[in-house]
Design a protein around this motif. Structure first.
Motif, short mmCIF file in Angstrom:
data_model
loop_
_atom_site.label_atom_id
_atom_site.label_comp_id
_atom_site.label_asym_id
_atom_site.label_seq_id
_atom_site.Cartn_x
_atom_site.Cartn_y
_atom_site.Cartn_z
N LEU A 62 39.38 37.83 34.86
CA LEU A 62 38.32 37.23 35.67
C LEU A 62 38.43 35.71 35.65
CD1 LEU A 62 35.61 37.49 37.24
CD2 LEU A 62 34.46 37.54 35.01
N GLY A 63 38.64 35.15 34.47
CA GLY A 63 38.77 33.70 34.34
C GLY A 63 39.92 33.17 35.18
N GLN A 64 41.06 33.86 35.14
CA GLN A 64 42.23 33.44 35.93
C GLN A 64 41.94 33.51 37.43
OE1 GLN A 64 45.53 35.87 34.79
NE2 GLN A 64 45.98 34.65 32.96
N MET A 65 41.31 34.63 37.83
CA MET A 65 40.96 34.80 39.26
C MET A 65 40.15 33.63 39.77
SD MET A 65 39.46 38.56 39.94
CE MET A 65 38.76 38.04 41.50
N ARG A 66 39.10 33.31 39.03
CA ARG A 66 38.19 32.26 39.50
C ARG A 66 38.86 30.89 39.43
NH1 ARG A 66 36.00 35.80 42.36
NH2 ARG A 66 34.02 36.71 41.73
N LYS A 67 39.71 30.70 38.41
CA LYS A 67 40.41 29.43 38.28
C LYS A 67 41.32 29.19 39.50
CE LYS A 67 43.69 27.34 35.20
NZ LYS A 67 44.66 27.85 34.25
N HIS A 68 41.92 30.29 39.98
CA HIS A 68 42.80 30.17 41.13
C HIS A 68 42.06 30.31 42.46
CE1 HIS A 68 45.94 31.45 38.03
NE2 HIS A 68 46.11 30.17 38.27
N GLY A 69 40.75 30.35 42.39
CA GLY A 69 39.95 30.34 43.61
C GLY A 69 39.89 31.66 44.35
N HIS A 70 40.17 32.77 43.65
CA HIS A 70 40.08 34.08 44.31
C HIS A 70 38.62 34.36 44.66
CE1 HIS A 70 40.86 38.18 45.36
NE2 HIS A 70 42.13 38.06 45.06
N PRO A 71 38.32 34.61 45.94
CA PRO A 71 36.91 34.64 46.35
C PRO A 71 36.21 36.00 46.23
CG PRO A 71 38.30 34.79 48.28
CD PRO A 71 39.22 34.76 47.08
N ALA A 72 36.95 37.09 45.98
CA ALA A 72 36.33 38.41 46.09
C ALA A 72 35.23 38.60 45.05
CB ALA A 72 37.39 39.50 45.91
N PRO A 73 34.09 39.19 45.46
CA PRO A 73 33.04 39.49 44.50
C PRO A 73 33.54 40.47 43.43
CG PRO A 73 32.22 39.74 46.74
CD PRO A 73 33.71 39.57 46.83
#
Ligand code: CA
Length: 220
Positions: free
Chosen positions: A63-74
């Protein structure tokens, strides 16, 4: 709508996948964090259901990696860790909602609908374009106050078009949004569902853009 389910528990993963497929989602189910990380790079998902305790890469790290890379999916967290700190930590790390196991599949589906609505900037459960109205929770489709009966795939296709009025979709994109990895897509199947929708709703609702794909006019 395409959903990624990341869950190493086989019973839960299989049940969630089956339930969401019945709700007309395209579902990819992955059982470890490393494979999930690469799937998130390769595929565009509308929603993610994420377990926290995963082999090879923890759900929190993913989750941390996703958000760091700007992945927008809920992201909806499903976890057996009912400790308050884990839930708070996941929400602070960019999760949008969570469910504590064991959870009810109907509740999971309802929460995913709410996340999809929020992502689409809607607060109303129904999607309306002119006299055409669909309710993703009940699968009701009404046109000029008359009920339209659609198959699961027709409904799934109509939902994609109605959520993005005036935006053209190519065949490949519709296939990606309507089918998971483990599902066979036969050739011309999208054309088949497009013509079924045009027959049931009327041709003006689904416009064919030669060489590009199809769209639903927002001013229908
Ligand atoms: Ca687990």
């Amino acid at each position: 709508m395409r959903v990624l389910v990341v869950e190493d528990d086989v019973m839960i993963g299989a049940a969630v996948r089956q339930w969401l497929q019945r709700e007309s989602y395209a579902v990819d189910w992955i059982r470890d964090g490393m494979r999930a990380a690469s799937a998130l790079i390769d595929e565009a998902y509308d929603l993610i259901v994420l377990d926290l305790g995963l082999p090879r890469k923890d759900g929190m790290e993913l989750l941390g990696q996703m958000r760091k890379h700007g992945h927008p999916a809920p992201v909806l967290i499903i976890t057996a860790r009912d400790a308050l700190a884990d839930r708070v930590g996941a929400l602070d790390a960019g999760a949008d909602d969570y469910l504590v196991k064991p959870f009810d599949l109907d509740e999971l589906a309802a929460r995913l609908r709410a996340l999809a609505r929020r992502r689409g900037g809607r607060s109303e459960p129904a999607i309306e374009i002119g006299q055409l109205c669909m309710n993703p929770a009940t699968h009701d489709v009404m046109l000029d106050n008359r009920r339209i009966h659609l198959t699961m795939r027709e409904f799934s296709l109509l939902r994609i078009l109605m959520e993005h009025p005036d935006r053209p979709f190519s065949r490949a994109e519709l296939e990606r949004r309507m089918y998971g990895w483990d599902e066979d897509v036969t050739s011309n199947v999208i054309e088949y569902y497009i013509s079924a929708l045009r027959r049931k709703l009327g041709p003006r609702w689904v416009r064919n853009l030669r060489g590009v794909g199809w769209l639903m006019p927002g001013n229908s």
